[in-house]
Design a protein around this motif. Structure first.
Motif, mmCIF file in Angstrom:
data_model
loop_
_atom_site.group_PDB
_atom_site.id
_atom_site.type_symbol
_atom_site.label_atom_id
_atom_site.label_comp_id
_atom_site.label_asym_id
_atom_site.label_seq_id
_atom_site.Cartn_x
_atom_site.Cartn_y
_atom_site.Cartn_z
ATOM 1 N N THR A 613 0.830 -1.212 0.000
ATOM 2 C CA THR A 613 0.000 0.000 0.000
ATOM 3 C C THR A 613 0.858 1.252 0.000
ATOM 4 O O THR A 613 0.571 2.225 -0.725
ATOM 5 C CB THR A 613 -0.929 -0.004 1.221
ATOM 6 N N ARG A 614 1.909 1.266 0.798
ATOM 7 C CA ARG A 614 2.776 2.445 0.847
ATOM 8 C C ARG A 614 3.485 2.675 -0.491
ATOM 9 O O ARG A 614 3.750 3.817 -0.872
ATOM 10 C CB ARG A 614 3.791 2.307 1.980
ATOM 11 N N GLU A 615 3.788 1.587 -1.201
ATOM 12 C CA GLU A 615 4.520 1.710 -2.463
ATOM 13 C C GLU A 615 3.601 1.890 -3.668
ATOM 14 O O GLU A 615 3.930 2.629 -4.601
ATOM 15 C CB GLU A 615 5.377 0.465 -2.677
ATOM 16 N N GLN A 616 2.433 1.223 -3.665
ATOM 17 C CA GLN A 616 1.598 1.185 -4.867
ATOM 18 C C GLN A 616 0.144 1.572 -4.631
ATOM 19 O O GLN A 616 -0.611 1.742 -5.590
ATOM 20 C CB GLN A 616 1.613 -0.233 -5.461
ATOM 21 N N GLY A 617 -0.272 1.680 -3.378
ATOM 22 C CA GLY A 617 -1.692 1.847 -3.095
ATOM 23 C C GLY A 617 -2.354 0.488 -2.921
ATOM 24 O O GLY A 617 -1.703 -0.560 -3.026
ATOM 25 N N TRP A 618 -3.657 0.504 -2.652
ATOM 26 C CA TRP A 618 -4.394 -0.749 -2.448
ATOM 27 C C TRP A 618 -5.741 -0.660 -3.164
ATOM 28 O O TRP A 618 -6.707 -0.081 -2.682
ATOM 29 C CB TRP A 618 -4.609 -1.009 -0.956
ATOM 30 N N SER A 619 -5.765 -1.234 -4.351
ATOM 31 C CA SER A 619 -6.980 -1.289 -5.156
ATOM 32 C C SER A 619 -7.223 -2.742 -5.534
ATOM 33 O O SER A 619 -6.536 -3.649 -5.047
ATOM 34 C CB SER A 619 -6.819 -0.427 -6.409
ATOM 35 N N ASP A 620 -8.181 -2.978 -6.417
ATOM 36 C CA ASP A 620 -8.450 -4.349 -6.860
ATOM 37 C C ASP A 620 -7.190 -5.015 -7.411
ATOM 38 O O ASP A 620 -6.955 -6.209 -7.188
ATOM 39 C CB ASP A 620 -9.542 -4.355 -7.928
ATOM 40 N N GLU A 621 -6.370 -4.241 -8.127
ATOM 41 C CA GLU A 621 -5.175 -4.816 -8.747
ATOM 42 C C GLU A 621 -4.212 -5.382 -7.699
ATOM 43 O O GLU A 621 -3.772 -6.533 -7.800
ATOM 44 C CB GLU A 621 -4.458 -3.747 -9.575
ATOM 45 N N GLN A 622 -3.879 -4.564 -6.679
ATOM 46 C CA GLN A 622 -2.943 -5.027 -5.647
ATOM 47 C C GLN A 622 -3.567 -6.129 -4.798
ATOM 48 O O GLN A 622 -2.890 -7.092 -4.408
ATOM 49 C CB GLN A 622 -2.509 -3.856 -4.754
ATOM 50 N N LEU A 623 -4.838 -6.004 -4.514
ATOM 51 C CA LEU A 623 -5.519 -7.003 -3.689
ATOM 52 C C LEU A 623 -5.494 -8.374 -4.371
ATOM 53 O O LEU A 623 -5.136 -9.379 -3.745
ATOM 54 C CB LEU A 623 -6.957 -6.548 -3.417
ATOM 55 N N ILE A 624 -5.873 -8.399 -5.667
ATOM 56 C CA ILE A 624 -5.922 -9.676 -6.388
ATOM 57 C C ILE A 624 -4.531 -10.287 -6.503
ATOM 58 O O ILE A 624 -4.352 -11.507 -6.341
ATOM 59 C CB ILE A 624 -6.539 -9.496 -7.788
ATOM 60 N N ARG A 625 -3.525 -9.443 -6.767
ATOM 61 C CA ARG A 625 -2.173 -9.975 -6.888
ATOM 62 C C ARG A 625 -1.703 -10.574 -5.562
ATOM 63 O O ARG A 625 -1.134 -11.672 -5.527
ATOM 64 C CB ARG A 625 -1.210 -8.881 -7.342
ATOM 65 N N HIS A 626 -1.948 -9.872 -4.469
ATOM 66 C CA HIS A 626 -1.562 -10.386 -3.150
ATOM 67 C C HIS A 626 -2.333 -11.663 -2.833
ATOM 68 O O HIS A 626 -1.766 -12.627 -2.296
ATOM 69 C CB HIS A 626 -1.832 -9.325 -2.077
ATOM 70 N N HIS A 627 -3.604 -11.681 -3.185
ATOM 71 C CA HIS A 627 -4.429 -12.869 -2.941
ATOM 72 C C HIS A 627 -3.848 -14.087 -3.663
ATOM 73 O O HIS A 627 -3.693 -15.167 -3.065
ATOM 74 C CB HIS A 627 -5.859 -12.608 -3.418
ATOM 75 N N ARG A 628 -3.509 -13.917 -4.921
ATOM 76 C CA ARG A 628 -2.983 -15.041 -5.696
ATOM 77 C C ARG A 628 -1.630 -15.497 -5.154
ATOM 78 O O ARG A 628 -1.338 -16.705 -5.125
ATOM 79 C CB ARG A 628 -2.870 -14.645 -7.165
ATOM 80 N N GLU A 629 -0.807 -14.547 -4.707
ATOM 81 C CA GLU A 629 0.493 -14.910 -4.134
ATOM 82 C C GLU A 629 0.314 -15.725 -2.859
ATOM 83 O O GLU A 629 1.027 -16.709 -2.631
ATOM 84 C CB GLU A 629 1.304 -13.646 -3.841
ATOM 85 N N MET A 630 -0.643 -15.328 -2.028
ATOM 86 C CA MET A 630 -0.857 -16.046 -0.769
ATOM 87 C C MET A 630 -1.450 -17.435 -1.017
ATOM 88 O O MET A 630 -1.050 -18.419 -0.382
ATOM 89 C CB MET A 630 -1.788 -15.239 0.153
ATOM 90 N N VAL A 631 -2.392 -17.513 -1.946
ATOM 91 C CA VAL A 631 -2.990 -18.809 -2.260
ATOM 92 C C VAL A 631 -1.937 -19.744 -2.849
ATOM 93 O O VAL A 631 -1.864 -20.927 -2.493
ATOM 94 C CB VAL A 631 -4.173 -18.643 -3.231
#
Length: 647
Positions: A613-631
């Motif tokens: 969030t500090r580097e890129q913000g937190w929108s659908d794009e960052q959320l989905i990418r983080h979600h896929r990385e965690m899964v």
């Protein structure tokens, strides 16, 4: 204290607040102080009892006593003398069930009051009027946050509980709570001297507990007084859960400690009941000190001499022994030892329920050969306790630890100082007992085990769900020799992995409050294992935090997340109720910038989300990418088919 007649009534929870009865917590009572461990245990106990209704329709659950006294000239109004923590929790639970529409009656509303404490009164009022939709952060300065945190614990626990969160299950639970859960409301006579009452309550002897009854029944199976005495010696030493058993069993007798636990004092070497009895008898026979007589056997001169010597005896070897606190209490430990005695890998409901302690032992002790069974259990108990002390997580309180202590896996060793043998403590898988190792330097093997066990400890908070402890005790006892660090780490890893795999099905990923706690804690473990944060410690967390909130603060601006993504694993982290209250409905940018220290202490996953969030913000794009990385990370570790869409 007055001997006037005590008016005691057995009431259901549903009857507690009927007939316009009002309960007032007087100003001299402390504030509401129950937190997640106590609240979750209460709800869990009631839920377990409710689940047995199908087999026993008349089964009820007794909560204990509520001590009150009538307030002068105000009727029916009671002043709460003892039991206000339980009473307040019940009031909050009823408020949640009413808000959830599991209860249609709200007779409890405005029936609990705090004298001369407007903040507590306002907190109760808000909770009773749909407080779940109000942010604690908005009014923390003017209301009792402890009450709001208690309500949030109830809300989070029930929403995450697999057998309570459905509307039908919650309605059945509410019905059982109001009709079958009882407590005794004991009304003290009006002329009672309350100062004298508290004095008596604080100094009275402990009531007979289930554990005392089990001890007496097992001892009665042994034919010889010497064997009964030896059994009691082992039992009482094991019951001192905050002291290493080597110290409790041989206090003040280092020579006996060497006989029983070997030259280094770490591991039990006498492993039969006969050997233990002989070692004890030999020590008593050769001891320079005569057995201390009980106070009733002392003459006046002997009693005065004993009193004059208090504090002058040499307890130097025991100084460090008071700094540890056990993960579980003795009744729970007895059930783990019993499971080891019984064998098998099952984790059946009720096996670790200390409220069934007597029944569990009645079922286990055979009708024939009971003597031999009791002897074997005494040895099993001592072996398990030695393993528990050396290999199972505990809290350690030192000058550098915080108020809650720090996680510790250490074993007791013999050290020498100025010609004396003293007890020392080193990390359980240190290579030796040098001064550097004894000073607290953590070897990598022990560090990994502390991380695994602390992860399991904060995941399975109820003693009846801590089956991982049984696994450790059983495996180490079966080995017959000290368990290698790699073997213990592998055992813990396999156990956690199996539980996480059960909680993360391939075909239908859980979302939101349906995601079990183990998924979050195991993910944090994987992140910390691969990229350690030296200052991170697993802490008790029970609140699912939506990083992008479900109801965003209207006064803040920032990127917007689509509603269908709010409950994905990628937008969630597990935090404490206090952290959840701090974050409130703030947007991700505000959380990441304003609560850096809180985020870093709470969750490795949340730390990654805040960095993004500090580097890129937190929108659908960052959320989905983080979600896929965690899964992907958890699937890779659990060896789950990665051809399935991670969403």
């Amino acid at each position: 204290m007055s001997t006037g007649e005590l008016n005691a009534r057995l009431l259901t929870v549903g009857e507690l607040f009927t007939d316009d009865t009002v309960y007032t917590v007087p100003v001299y009572q402390r504030n509401y102080a129950w937190r997640a461990p106590q609240i979750e245990q209460l709800i869990s106990d009631i839920q377990v009892a409710a689940s047995e209704v199908d087999s026993d329709p008349d089964a009820g659950y007794f909560l204990g006593n509520l001590i009150v006294t009538a307030r002068p000239s105000i009727s029916p109004d009671f002043e709460v003398i003892d039991g206000q923590q339980r009473l307040t929790t019940l009031h909050l639970l009823l408020s949640f069930l009413t808000e959830s529409r599991a209860l249609t009656s709200d007779t409890h509303t405005d029936r609990l009051r705090y004298e001369s404490r407007p903040r507590a009164a306002e907190a109760l009022r808000r909770v009773a009027r749909n407080a779940a939709k109000i942010s604690t952060h908005d009014f923390a300065a003017r209301e009792d946050t402890g009450i709001h945190e208690g309500f949030n614990v109830i809300q989070q626990f029930i929403k995450q509980h697999p057998t309570l969160r459905s509307p039908d299950a919650l309605t059945a639970f509410a019905d059982y709570l109001c009709r079958k859960v009882t407590l005794v409301r004991a009304e003290l006579p009006k002329e009672t001297d309350l100062n004298r009452y508290f004095e008596v309550m604080n100094t009275r002897g402990q009531q007979l507990q289930q554990v005392d009854i089990v001890k007496a029944r097992l001892m009665s199976r042994l034919p010889e007084p010497s064997e009964q005495s030896c059994f009691a010696w082992i039992w009482d030493a094991c019951a001192d859960m905050d002291s290493y058993v080597q110290m409790s069993l041989t206090r003040g007798k280092p020579d006996l400690r060497t006989v029983i636990f070997g030259d280094d004092w770490s591991w039990l070497s006498k492993r039969t009941f006969a050997e233990l009895c002989d070692a004890r008898a030999s020590s008593m026979g050769t001891s320079a000190e005569a057995p201390t007589p009980s106070p009733s056997q002392m003459s006046l001169d002997e009693a005065l001499h004993a009193y004059s010597m208090r504090g002058q005896q040499d307890h130097g070897e025991d100084v460090d022994n008071v700094r540890f606190r056990s993960t579980i209490d003795f009744p729970a430990f007895l059930l783990h030892a019993l499971k080891v005695m019984e064998g098998g890998e099952d984790e059946l409901e009720g096996q670790l329920d200390d409220k069934r302690l007597i029944g569990r032992f009645e079922e286990a002790v055979p009708g024939a050969a009971a003597e031999q069974w009791v002897r074997k259990f005494a040895v099993t108990l001592l072996i398990c306790r030695n393993i528990f002390d050396n290999l199972v997580l505990k809290r350690q309180f030192t000058a550098t630890a915080n108020d809650d202590g720090d996680w510790s896996v250490q074993r007791l060793i013999r050290r020498s100082s100025k010609g004396r043998h003293l007890a020392g403590y080193i990390n359980s898988f240190s290579k030796g007992a040098s001064d550097a190792e004894a000073s607290g330097d953590v070897d990598e093997t022990t560090s990994g085990i502390v991380l695994l066990e602390s992860m399991l400890r904060v995941t399975y908070t109820s003693p009846r769900t801590m089956h991982w402890i049984t696994r450790v005790l059983r495996s180490a006892a079966a080995a017959g020799s000290p368990l290698a660090g790699s073997d213990l780490a592998g055992l813990l890893q396999d156990y956690a992995r199996a539980r996480a795999r059960e909680a993360f099905p391939v075909s239908a990923q859980p979302q939101g409050f349906d995601i079990p706690r183990i998924v979050f804690t195991y993910l944090d473990y994987l992140l910390l294992r691969d990229a350690p944060q030296r200052d991170f410690r697993f802490s008790f967390r029970n609140s699912i935090e939506h990083f992008y909130p479900q109801r965003p603060d209207e006064h803040q601006s920032g990127a917007v997340v689509s509603p269908e993504n709010l409950n994905l694993l990628g937008n969630l982290a597990l935090v404490s109720v206090g952290a959840n209250s701090k974050f409130s409905n703030s947007l991700p940018r505000a959380k990441a910038e304003n609560f850096r220290s809180t985020i870093e202490a709470q969750s490795a996953k949340l730390h990654l989300m805040a960095e993004t969030t500090r580097e890129q913000g937190w929108s659908d794009e960052q959320l989905i990418r983080h979600h896929r990385e965690m899964v992907e990370r958890i699937r890779r570790d659990l060896a789950i088919d990665d051809s399935i869409d991670p969403r």
